[in-house]
Write a protein that holds these residues in place. Structure first.
Motif, PDB file in Angstrom:
ATOM      1  N   GLU A   1       0.839  -1.194   0.000  1.00 20.92           N
ATOM      2  CA  GLU A   1       0.000   0.000   0.000  1.00 20.92           C
ATOM      3  C   GLU A   1       0.876   1.245   0.000  1.00 20.92           C
ATOM      4  N   VAL A   2       0.648   2.130  -0.964  1.00 18.88           N
ATOM      5  CA  VAL A   2       1.424   3.367  -1.084  1.00 18.88           C
ATOM      6  C   VAL A   2       0.466   4.517  -1.339  1.00 18.88           C
ATOM      7  N   SER A   3       1.015   5.710  -1.448  1.00 20.55           N
ATOM      8  CA  SER A   3       0.176   6.870  -1.738  1.00 20.55           C
ATOM      9  C   SER A   3       0.917   7.846  -2.636  1.00 20.55           C
ATOM     10  N   ASP A   4       0.167   8.593  -3.405  1.00 25.72           N
ATOM     11  CA  ASP A   4       0.580   9.797  -4.130  1.00 25.72           C
ATOM     12  C   ASP A   4       1.405   9.552  -5.394  1.00 25.72           C
ATOM     13  N   TRP A   5       2.503   8.803  -5.334  1.00 27.04           N
ATOM     14  CA  TRP A   5       3.227   8.453  -6.551  1.00 27.04           C
ATOM     15  C   TRP A   5       4.052   7.193  -6.316  1.00 27.04           C
TER      16      TRP A   5
ATOM     17  N   TYR B   1       6.237   7.749  -2.357  1.00 22.87           N
ATOM     18  CA  TYR B   1       6.185   8.891  -1.457  1.00 22.87           C
ATOM     19  C   TYR B   1       6.015   8.454  -0.004  1.00 22.87           C
ATOM     20  N   THR B   2       6.658   9.206   0.870  1.00 16.41           N
ATOM     21  CA  THR B   2       6.401   9.134   2.299  1.00 16.41           C
ATOM     22  C   THR B   2       6.482  10.567   2.816  1.00 16.41           C
TER      23      THR B   2
ATOM     24  N   LEU C   1      12.730   6.547   4.802  1.00 22.48           N
ATOM     25  CA  LEU C   1      12.901   7.919   4.335  1.00 22.48           C
ATOM     26  C   LEU C   1      14.338   8.089   3.848  1.00 22.48           C
ATOM     27  N   LEU C   2      14.501   8.388   2.575  1.00 25.11           N
ATOM     28  CA  LEU C   2      15.839   8.611   2.032  1.00 25.11           C
ATOM     29  C   LEU C   2      16.393   9.943   2.536  1.00 25.11           C
TER      30      LEU C   2
ATOM     31  N   PRO D   1      14.162  16.112  -0.420  1.00 24.13           N
ATOM     32  CA  PRO D   1      12.795  16.648  -0.466  1.00 24.13           C
ATOM     33  C   PRO D   1      12.059  16.310  -1.757  1.00 24.13           C
ATOM     34  N   VAL D   2      10.976  15.575  -1.617  1.00 25.78           N
ATOM     35  CA  VAL D   2      10.061  15.318  -2.724  1.00 25.78           C
ATOM     36  C   VAL D   2       8.655  15.428  -2.157  1.00 25.78           C
TER      37      VAL D   2
END
Length: 742
Positions: free
Chosen positions: A102-106, A123-124, A148-149, A165-166
């Motif tokens: 499960e992921v979100s946004d891209w 994305y996180t 988180l990279l 930052p993304v």
């Protein structure tokens, strides 16, 4: 014999069997423009990213899209590559589609450790997280390796780590920018106009590409900035190192939204980029005239891919936030170009996947426009929203398919229509052919978000039409054709009987109180149901509001402001049941309706059939094959449909469903939660009960799911027995599992 021994004897010796009803997808052929489309029930596409991944381990790259769909969430769409060399042909892969985390946004897939398997970047909050692809065999397995990279913003001094930052609406450039064998990241800085280059130090530190360790070595990669929908060059010196120290572990504020695609246009080893911006309709191509070690953008155009030629093919221009993706679509070994909106609304929707073939056979690319509806041309694609209904439009005795929608994008707005797919098959073997996307030109009434329902409201033997709209009102069209004739809708009545629901109403005509007249249900954005009782007659209806919270139904999730309930009430062997679609894509099932119209219905299941085809799902549950079993159509906000045929094509008679081998309960012993996993592909309703050692029921639930969680944290320590049985089976048979709570 003691009470406990009697209970155990009954539970262990009872045997569960019944006629199986399997669910199969994609079994009805569909034709458009006299051509059979290849994957009609694939679910549509709105606003997607596209990358390659080998889904089934056959050594051929398939395509996975992550579709933002709309404001209520995104969804993976998977397509198996079944084309020959030079051919772009794909088949909907619903099996692997369900296996992604499960992921979100891209979401993008790149092989960061170069093991031959594409990993997942997504994305996180704060930036990027990464899942490693650990797939073995046919089942996809992804393991979170970086939550988180982070990058060192002071690589030549005391370490100063912060997030790369993304934003949730941006997409980073992920590529081996320096050609050293590991993946680097290019992203817009916190001020949002300059691109930061985060070099992957894996090769330098460890001699392998399999680590995600980054140094921010250039705060203004390429010496350009992008703002105001234009690119300005020569604003930074070459390879300017970040000079201002940043405190350790200070998370960065994110840029509002841009996308970056890195690729080598001319085969010289350095990377060019294509950019998109949330406030712009063009993409911006930036030509790297520097080198691998010293990027410098020396030329730019908004006419791409017309570069260096200025007018040879259609430019990439979409209404809102176009982004591009570089992947081999046609199996010729050369990467092609896909353009699609990265918006969540207000952009192209049914023609939103622009395909440019790389016609070059040299390292210098030559992108030539092919089509605006790649993949979409092979599926039922109705723009945004899809609300299916079966209705015999031509009075030939076969059920046709009418589908409403929120709209097709046209010049800064959506135009809502009803699509008409005629059943050109038989009563037992249906087949649909698209006759028109604008059934009886009803779009001319300018009803936004047309959701149809049919029923004979004037007692003349033909079915009339009610259409729901976004403003909460419903509109009436009388069928003036007469019984036995193809429907003709006229005598339009706007704001019919002043009936009003919440915004975006989804109506259904159904005899709710079983008195022989059609009543009206309305679903809406608030997640609840409104019930209008017909207090008139079968030929002269008068609808009277009973309640705006019918049955206590509310499919809005906790913390959400909208729910988008979409009702389908039906009779099952004389017993009224209710399906309700929802914003999150789950289908809810309710019973205990008959004789309880002023009470609260029983919520049988919140994820019926374990089917989730995407946000704002619209279920229609009716027998299309005339085998006595209901089939399921599900529309979704991506403008597509899924079809589940309940015909049991592989079995005749009775089958034993549960054995000790195909029902698993874990962990056992347990102290917090136990999970019941059932290895079975049928979709029948089960009753689950948990008994303590004296026979008291401590937990019970009815469900169609095959993966069920039970919270045992409040149970007393001891031995319990889990019983599974067919809820509707006349043969009261069961399988039992013993569990220990400690």
């Amino acid at each position: 014999m003691s009470r406990v021994k009697i209970l155990l004897f009954l539970l262990v010796t009872l045997k569960l069997t019944w006629a199986q009803t399997n669910v199969y997808r994609d079994t009805i052929p569909v034709f458009e423009s006299n051509n059979r489309i290849f994957m009609p029930w694939a679910g549509g596409i709105n606003f997607s990213s596209f990358t390659n991944i080998d889904l089934n381990g056959d050594g051929v790259n398939d395509i996975v899209a992550y579709d933002k769909i709309g404001g209520s969430g995104g969804r993976f769409r998977a397509y198996l590559n079944v084309g020959a060399v030079g051919e772009s042909k794909y088949k909907h892969d619903f099996t692997h589609q369900e296996q992604f985390p499960e992921v979100s946004d891209w979401a993008l897939f790149f092989d960061y450790d170069f093991d031959g398997k594409s990993d997942l970047f997504t994305y996180t909050p704060g930036g990027v997280k990464v899942f490693k692809n650990n797939t073995v065999g046919q089942t996809l397995v992804f393991t979170l390796v970086k939550s988180l990279l982070r990058s060192d913003y002071n690589p030549f001094g005391a370490p100063s780590l912060s997030n790369i930052p993304v934003s949730s609406v941006g997409i980073p450039g992920i590529s081996d920018l320096d050609n050293d064998g590991d993946l680097d990241i290019l992203t817009f800085s916190v001020i949002g106009v300059k691109a930061e280059y985060h070099k992957n130090m894996s090769q330098e530190l460890y001699g392998t590409p399999d680590s995600l360790v980054f140094d921010m070595i250039d705060e203004c990669w390429g010496d350009f900035k992008e703002s105001g929908c234009q690119v300005d060059m020569n604003i930074c010196p070459f390879m300017k190192l970040y000079e201002n120290s940043i405190e350790n572990n200070v998370d960065k504020v994110l840029h509002s939204g841009s996308c970056l695609m890195c690729f080598d246009r001319d085969g010289d080893g350095d990377k060019e980029i294509i950019m998109g911006d949330i406030s712009c309709s063009n993409v911006f191509y930036a030509e790297n005239t520097g080198s691998i070690s010293n990027a410098h953008i020396g030329d730019t155009t908004v006419l791409y891919p017309n570069y260096p030629n200025k007018a040879s093919t259609s430019i990439i221009k979409l209404n809102s936030f176009p982004c591009t993706y570089n992947l081999d679509v046609d199996n010729d070994g050369f990467k092609d170009l896909i353009g699609s909106p990265n918006a969540i609304s207000g952009a192209e929707n049914y023609q939103s996947v622009w395909y440019y073939k790389n016609a070059s056979i040299t390292p210098t690319v030559n992108f030539v426009f092919q089509k605006k509806n790649f993949l979409q041309e092979d599926m039922i694609e109705l723009g945004e929203g899809a609300y299916p209904v079966l209705f015999d439009a031509d009075a030939d005795g076969k059920k046709d398919l009418i589908v409403g929608n929120l709209g097709y994008y046209t010049v800064n707005t959506n135009k809502s229509k009803l699509a008409y797919y005629r059943n050109i098959g038989t009563n037992t073997s249906p087949s649909f052919s698209l006759i028109t996307r604008d059934y009886q030109f009803l779009s001319s009434y300018n009803i936004f978000s047309m959701a149809p329902t049919f029923g004979d409201l004037d007692g003349d033997g033909d079915k009339d039409l009610i259409v729901g709209a976004t403003n909460g009102k419903v509109h009436f069209f009388e069928n003036t054709a007469g019984a036995g004739n193809s429907a003709v809708f006229g005598n339009y009545v706007a704001n019919y009987q002043n009936i009003l629901g919440s915004n975006f109403v989804y109506p259904q005509l159904f005899d709710v109180d079983k008195n022989g007249t059609l009543d009206l249900l309305l679903g809406s954005t608030n997640g609840k149901l409104t019930y209008y009782k017909n207090v008139g007659s079968a030929s002269s209806p008068t609808f009277s509001l009973v309640t705006g919270f019918f049955g206590g139904v509310d499919v809005k999730q906790y913390g959400w402001t909208t729910g988008y309930s979409m009702p389908f009430m039906y009779s099952d062997a004389g017993v009224t049941k209710l399906l309700v679609g929802s914003e999150i894509g789950n289908v809810y099932l309710y019973d205990n309706i008959d004789g309880n119209l002023t009470g609260t219905f029983n919520e049988v299941d919140t994820a019926l059939f374990h089917v989730n085809e995407g946000p704002r799902c619209a279920p229609f549950f009716e027998d299309i094959t005339n085998d006595g079993l209901r089939d399921l159509f599900v529309g979704n906000y991506a403008g597509g449909l899924a079809f589940f045929n309940s015909t049991n094509v592989n079995q005749v008679g009775v089958k034993e469903l549960f054995t000790e081998e195909n029902v698993t309960v874990f962990p056992n012993p347990a102290s917090d939660k136990i999970t019941i996993a059932i290895k079975d592909n049928s979709y029948q309703e089960l009753a689950i009960r948990c008994y303590d050692v004296i026979g008291k029921v401590v937990f019970e639930r009815n469900t169609f799911n095959k993966l069920i969680d039970i919270d045992v944290s409040q149970f007393s320590k001891g031995v319990y027995f889990i019983q599974l049985q067919s809820k509707d089976s006349k043969q009261f048979n069961a399988v039992t599992k013993k569990v220990v709570v400690q």
